[in-house]
Write a protein that holds these residues in place. Structure first.
Motif, PDB file in Angstrom:
ATOM      1  N   UNK A   1       0.826  -1.207   0.000  1.00 35.78           N
ATOM      2  CA  UNK A   1       0.000   0.000   0.000  1.00 35.78           C
ATOM      3  C   UNK A   1       0.861   1.258   0.000  1.00 35.78           C
ATOM      4  N   UNK A   2       1.887   1.288   0.824  1.00 40.04           N
ATOM      5  CA  UNK A   2       2.755   2.468   0.893  1.00 40.04           C
ATOM      6  C   UNK A   2       3.528   2.665  -0.409  1.00 40.04           C
ATOM      7  N   UNK A   3       3.930   1.576  -1.029  1.00 41.29           N
ATOM      8  CA  UNK A   3       4.610   1.684  -2.326  1.00 41.29           C
ATOM      9  C   UNK A   3       3.655   2.256  -3.366  1.00 41.29           C
ATOM     10  N   UNK A   4       2.413   1.767  -3.370  1.00 45.24           N
ATOM     11  CA  UNK A   4       1.427   2.277  -4.322  1.00 45.24           C
ATOM     12  C   UNK A   4       1.140   3.749  -4.071  1.00 45.24           C
ATOM     13  N   UNK A   5       1.104   4.170  -2.817  1.00 43.90           N
ATOM     14  CA  UNK A   5       0.924   5.594  -2.499  1.00 43.90           C
ATOM     15  C   UNK A   5       2.055   6.416  -3.104  1.00 43.90           C
ATOM     16  N   UNK A   6       3.275   5.930  -2.998  1.00 40.78           N
ATOM     17  CA  UNK A   6       4.409   6.669  -3.565  1.00 40.78           C
ATOM     18  C   UNK A   6       4.317   6.742  -5.080  1.00 40.78           C
ATOM     19  N   UNK A   7       3.848   5.670  -5.705  1.00 45.19           N
ATOM     20  CA  UNK A   7       3.660   5.683  -7.157  1.00 45.19           C
ATOM     21  C   UNK A   7       2.660   6.760  -7.552  1.00 45.19           C
ATOM     22  N   UNK A   8       1.663   6.971  -6.696  1.00 43.59           N
ATOM     23  CA  UNK A   8       0.649   8.006  -6.952  1.00 43.59           C
ATOM     24  C   UNK A   8       1.126   9.403  -6.565  1.00 43.59           C
ATOM     25  N   UNK A   9       2.341   9.504  -6.027  1.00 44.07           N
ATOM     26  CA  UNK A   9       2.886  10.813  -5.669  1.00 44.07           C
ATOM     27  C   UNK A   9       2.626  11.218  -4.239  1.00 44.07           C
ATOM     28  N   UNK A  10       2.090  10.319  -3.433  1.00 45.90           N
ATOM     29  CA  UNK A  10       1.815  10.609  -2.027  1.00 45.90           C
ATOM     30  C   UNK A  10       2.990  10.104  -1.197  1.00 45.90           C
ATOM     31  N   UNK A  11       3.906  10.976  -0.878  1.00 43.70           N
ATOM     32  CA  UNK A  11       5.159  10.583  -0.241  1.00 43.70           C
ATOM     33  C   UNK A  11       5.070  10.415   1.274  1.00 43.70           C
ATOM     34  N   UNK A  12       4.216  11.166   1.929  1.00 44.94           N
ATOM     35  CA  UNK A  12       4.151  11.141   3.384  1.00 44.94           C
ATOM     36  C   UNK A  12       3.175  10.056   3.830  1.00 44.94           C
ATOM     37  N   UNK A  13       3.671   9.068   4.554  1.00 47.33           N
ATOM     38  CA  UNK A  13       2.822   7.940   4.961  1.00 47.33           C
ATOM     39  C   UNK A  13       2.186   8.142   6.333  1.00 47.33           C
ATOM     40  N   UNK A  14       2.548   9.203   7.027  1.00 46.80           N
ATOM     41  CA  UNK A  14       2.014   9.397   8.388  1.00 46.80           C
ATOM     42  C   UNK A  14       0.499   9.489   8.419  1.00 46.80           C
ATOM     43  N   UNK A  15      -0.077  10.167   7.449  1.00 46.16           N
ATOM     44  CA  UNK A  15      -1.525  10.301   7.408  1.00 46.16           C
ATOM     45  C   UNK A  15      -2.192   8.939   7.195  1.00 46.16           C
ATOM     46  N   UNK A  16      -1.653   8.133   6.310  1.00 47.95           N
ATOM     47  CA  UNK A  16      -2.217   6.802   6.044  1.00 47.95           C
ATOM     48  C   UNK A  16      -2.109   5.916   7.276  1.00 47.95           C
ATOM     49  N   UNK A  17      -0.991   5.989   7.973  1.00 46.84           N
ATOM     50  CA  UNK A  17      -0.799   5.182   9.185  1.00 46.84           C
ATOM     51  C   UNK A  17      -1.834   5.582  10.229  1.00 46.84           C
ATOM     52  N   UNK A  18      -2.082   6.870  10.346  1.00 46.07           N
ATOM     53  CA  UNK A  18      -3.089   7.365  11.297  1.00 46.07           C
ATOM     54  C   UNK A  18      -4.497   6.955  10.876  1.00 46.07           C
ATOM     55  N   UNK A  19      -4.828   7.155   9.627  1.00 48.30           N
ATOM     56  CA  UNK A  19      -6.183   6.874   9.140  1.00 48.30           C
ATOM     57  C   UNK A  19      -6.546   5.393   9.261  1.00 48.30           C
ATOM     58  N   UNK A  20      -5.607   4.536   8.929  1.00 42.65           N
ATOM     59  CA  UNK A  20      -5.874   3.097   8.982  1.00 42.65           C
ATOM     60  C   UNK A  20      -5.628   2.513  10.368  1.00 42.65           C
TER      61      UNK A  20
END
Length: 110
Positions: A75-94
């Protein structure tokens, strides 16, 4: 009525003012893949949260942790492919546990 693409697509404009259809389709595929990976993360975390120590041994929990970490990594790799570099928000949301994040990216022997 005129069509005006979103400003996020402005970099996709061709010299004639149209939208590059191929680039638009690639962006749609990336977004769809991101959604699928997000669902896998939710499913893996639900399985981990549903673990019952009285019914299953510690090896089952280790397997669930590994599966969750693999899903989060993809999931984090796919986020980076989409240009979303900061994973902190995803870690919090999920609500990804620190125990899972500590295992992200670890290659295990099969």
């Amino acid at each position: 009525m005129t069509f005006r693409p979103p400003q996020s697509l402005s970099r996709l404009d061709t010299a004639r003012g149209g939208v590059n259809v191929l680039e638009y389709e690639l962006m749609a595929e990336r977004a769809d893949a991101l959604g699928r990976h997000g669902l896998k993360v939710e499913k893996a975390l639900a399985a981990l949260n549903g673990y019952d120590a009285s019914k299953h041994g510690p090896s089952v929990r280790q397997r669930l942790l590994d599966e969750a970490a693999d899903a989060v990594w993809a999931f984090l790799i796919q986020r980076e492919i989409c240009g979303l570099r900061d994973s902190r928000d995803a870690v919090r949301r999920y609500g990804i546990p620190k125990e899972v994040m500590a295992r992200v990216g670890i290659v295990r022997k099969g």
